[in-house]
Design an enzyme around this catalytic site. Structure first.
Site, PDB file in Angstrom:
ATOM      1  N   ASN A 102       0.800  -1.218   0.000  1.00 32.01           N
ATOM      2  CA  ASN A 102       0.000   0.000   0.000  1.00 32.01           C
ATOM      3  C   ASN A 102       0.840   1.280   0.000  1.00 32.01           C
ATOM      4  O   ASN A 102       0.367   2.327  -0.433  1.00 32.01           O
ATOM      5  CB  ASN A 102      -0.920  -0.011   1.229  1.00 32.01           C
ATOM      6  CG  ASN A 102      -1.518   1.353   1.520  1.00 32.01           C
ATOM      7  OD1 ASN A 102      -2.470   1.777   0.871  1.00 32.01           O
ATOM      8  ND2 ASN A 102      -0.956   2.060   2.497  1.00 32.01           N
ATOM      9  N   TYR A 126       3.534   8.559 -11.391  1.00 36.03           N
ATOM     10  CA  TYR A 126       2.565   7.791 -10.612  1.00 36.03           C
ATOM     11  C   TYR A 126       1.783   6.814 -11.497  1.00 36.03           C
ATOM     12  O   TYR A 126       1.604   5.630 -11.146  1.00 36.03           O
ATOM     13  CB  TYR A 126       1.606   8.768  -9.924  1.00 36.03           C
ATOM     14  CG  TYR A 126       0.617   8.167  -8.962  1.00 36.03           C
ATOM     15  CD1 TYR A 126       1.009   7.805  -7.676  1.00 36.03           C
ATOM     16  CD2 TYR A 126      -0.714   8.005  -9.318  1.00 36.03           C
ATOM     17  CE1 TYR A 126       0.094   7.277  -6.769  1.00 36.03           C
ATOM     18  CE2 TYR A 126      -1.635   7.481  -8.429  1.00 36.03           C
ATOM     19  CZ  TYR A 126      -1.228   7.118  -7.156  1.00 36.03           C
ATOM     20  OH  TYR A 126      -2.142   6.603  -6.269  1.00 36.03           O
TER      21      TYR A 126
END
Length: 254
Positions: free
Chosen positions: A91, A155
């Site tokens: 995560n 990203y």
């Protein structure tokens, strides 16, 4: 509250805040031992204190997933503490948003190292324990940005790479009883999206209102929405689901 993860150990990277914290809390509530590695020492201490006060079994370590030694040591200590590593949730994440002509080498490498290299380090370390016990669940946090998003060349690339890593590990590890899947969140109200609104110079409540207009279900996402999907993949009953990416975005994504 159900205890479907009783006796299991869930290792969550970046689990002290936001989506990671919601995932940790749900695992703990359903009986799992929880382990967190995070660079934010203050947030980590706060999360650990609250979880222990609630009576949950918790391991924490201040460290970076981009540092192989930090990850491998944490895995070793978690295994020694709880006796197994059953679930890994990759995560941990950061953003360094910018248009490509403004993006620096550091912006690119920081995002790649945390999201992609960090997930590789953690997955490689965890699978060593999982394959020996012939059981494991690895869940990667991708994003709808994997499909492309303005100002997020770093990203978007990292999150798309996580989907490729997910499918490849599913193929390699399936014979050992290890499934590998990914959850790709859409717009979720977190510190990360607050930082995006700040970068854009827009009040967060206005940012949420504007973004929600494009979401078919008519609301923004919450960290708990992502945790619910993660726990589905982590469940023993999901043993025939592997190599999949589920978009949790309030509507369809291609």
């Amino acid at each position: 509250m159900g205890q479907r993860f009783e006796g299991k150990t869930a290792f969550v990277t970046g689990g002290s805040r936001g989506i990671g914290r919601a995932i940790v809390e749900q695992f703990a509530q359903e009986g799992a031992n929880v382990a967190i590695i995070d660079v934010n020492e203050e947030a980590l201490e706060g999360a650990a204190s609250e979880l222990r006060e609630a009576g949950y079994s918790v391991y924490t370590k201040v460290g970076s997933v981009a540092n192989r030694e930090d990850v491998e040591l944490a895995m070793k200590e978690v295994y020694e503490m709880f006796g197994s590593i059953d679930i890994l949730v990759n995560n941990a994440g950061v953003i360094r948003d910018n248009l490509v002509f403004k993006m620096t080498d550091e912006d690119w490498l920081t995002v790649m190292n945390v999201h992609l290299t960090g997930a590789f380090y953690a997955s490689r370390a965890a699978q060593a324990y999982m394959t020996k016990q012939n059981y494991g669940r690895i869940i990667n946090l991708s994003s709808t940005s994997a499909l492309g998003n303005r100002g997020q060349a770093n990203y978007s690339t990292a999150k798309a790479g996580l989907q490729g890593l997910t499918k490849t590990l599913a193929i390699e590890l399936g014979r050992y009883g290890v499934t590998v899947n990914a959850v790709a969140p859409g717009f979720i109200e977190t510190d990360m999206t607050k930082a995006t609104a700040e970068r854009m110079g827009v009040p967060f409540d206005q940012f949420v209102e504007f973004t929600t207009k494009a979401i078919p279900v008519g609301r923004s996402g919450k960290p708990e929405d992502i945790a619910n999907a993660v726990l589905f993949f982590a469940d023993e009953k999901s043993s025939f689901v592997s190599g999949q990416i589920i978009y949790v975005a309030g509507g369809p994504r291609t």
